[in-house]
Enzyme design. Sequence first.
Site, short mmCIF file in Angstrom:
data_model
loop_
_atom_site.label_atom_id
_atom_site.label_comp_id
_atom_site.label_asym_id
_atom_site.label_seq_id
_atom_site.Cartn_x
_atom_site.Cartn_y
_atom_site.Cartn_z
N ASP A 38 139.59 -12.24 -15.91
CA ASP A 38 138.86 -11.79 -17.10
C ASP A 38 138.17 -10.45 -16.82
OD1 ASP A 38 139.55 -14.09 -18.48
OD2 ASP A 38 137.79 -15.19 -17.75
N TYR A 66 137.07 -18.59 -5.14
CA TYR A 66 136.09 -17.84 -5.92
C TYR A 66 134.69 -18.14 -5.44
CZ TYR A 66 139.89 -17.56 -9.41
OH TYR A 66 141.09 -17.35 -10.05
N ASP A 80 131.15 -17.71 -20.55
CA ASP A 80 130.58 -16.82 -19.53
C ASP A 80 129.45 -16.02 -20.13
OD1 ASP A 80 131.81 -14.81 -21.03
OD2 ASP A 80 133.45 -14.52 -19.61
N ARG A 179 135.06 -20.69 -15.39
CA ARG A 179 134.00 -20.73 -16.42
C ARG A 179 133.97 -22.10 -17.10
NH1 ARG A 179 136.67 -17.57 -21.24
NH2 ARG A 179 138.68 -17.05 -20.33
#
Length: 305
Positions: A38, A66, A80, A179
């Site tokens: 993203d 991550y 988010d 997310r």
Amino acid sequence: MDGILPLMKPKGMTSHDCVWKIRKLYKTKKVGHTGTLDPDVTGVLPICIERATKIAEYITDAGKSYEGEVTIGFSTTTEDASGEVVARAEGEKKFSRKEIEETLQSFQGTIVQTPPMYSAVKVNGKKLYEYARAGIEVERPSREVNIYEIELLDDREEWTGETISFRFRVNCSKGTYIRTLAVMIGEKLGYPAHMSHLIRIQSSSFTLDDCYTLEQLEEMDLEERYELLRPLEEGLSHLPKLAINDKVAEKVINGVALKKPEDFSIETGEPFVLEFNGTALAIYQIKENNLDIMKPVKVLRISLN
């Protein structure tokens, strides 16, 4: 020249924006990324150039890691920090380290996620974010993903406040929406939540330490940029390997199906690499209707030189 460029994706750019930029810097149209990030997310984005585009899907299918931050207290349209607030829980909140660690550990293993409306998942040939921007709600297909490991990074023993944030690290399969995981963590704790920060720290075998920024690339000439490219074999390091001799190698580069060696064990449908002198020649699979035959899926080289 061809190979894999481990790019440090900057905030504010889509993965496609990065591909467009790399095409200009490397003066070639044959460029592909290996898994959408993203715009708000930074981190490792391996970019395949020229012949390496043949293996982009295998890097995409590899595991990812991550480091993110969950904020408890309100949720957003995009799940988010960039979205509009859709739900807010007023009042003081309090969590112990044990509560948060147990909540994180409850997601380890196989979980079911529903992709967010603001995502690139397609429904009836159209991306979900296109429906979302048009104000159209559609049924989203849920899917199973794997959380291999999840770990709390904050060293606090207690969290209090109207909004509470904590950092975590996760190793997961392809297709995992971090997310959405942040929202699920909040739901488990009993409050609306969203992902307030995210960076991809590893994709396949590539880590942050391997990456170059667009600014660094812009300061180099074309020859220097090509020297940064990593070989195809690094992008396939997570796949099983089968070493072959020169006689078999000649057949492999011509896309010939082969008899499976008796001492080679592999699951049907699992891709594996045929290597000659450490060079990846092709990707094969076991034939479903004949478990003794290895069939070519993708030939990577047309000669042994």
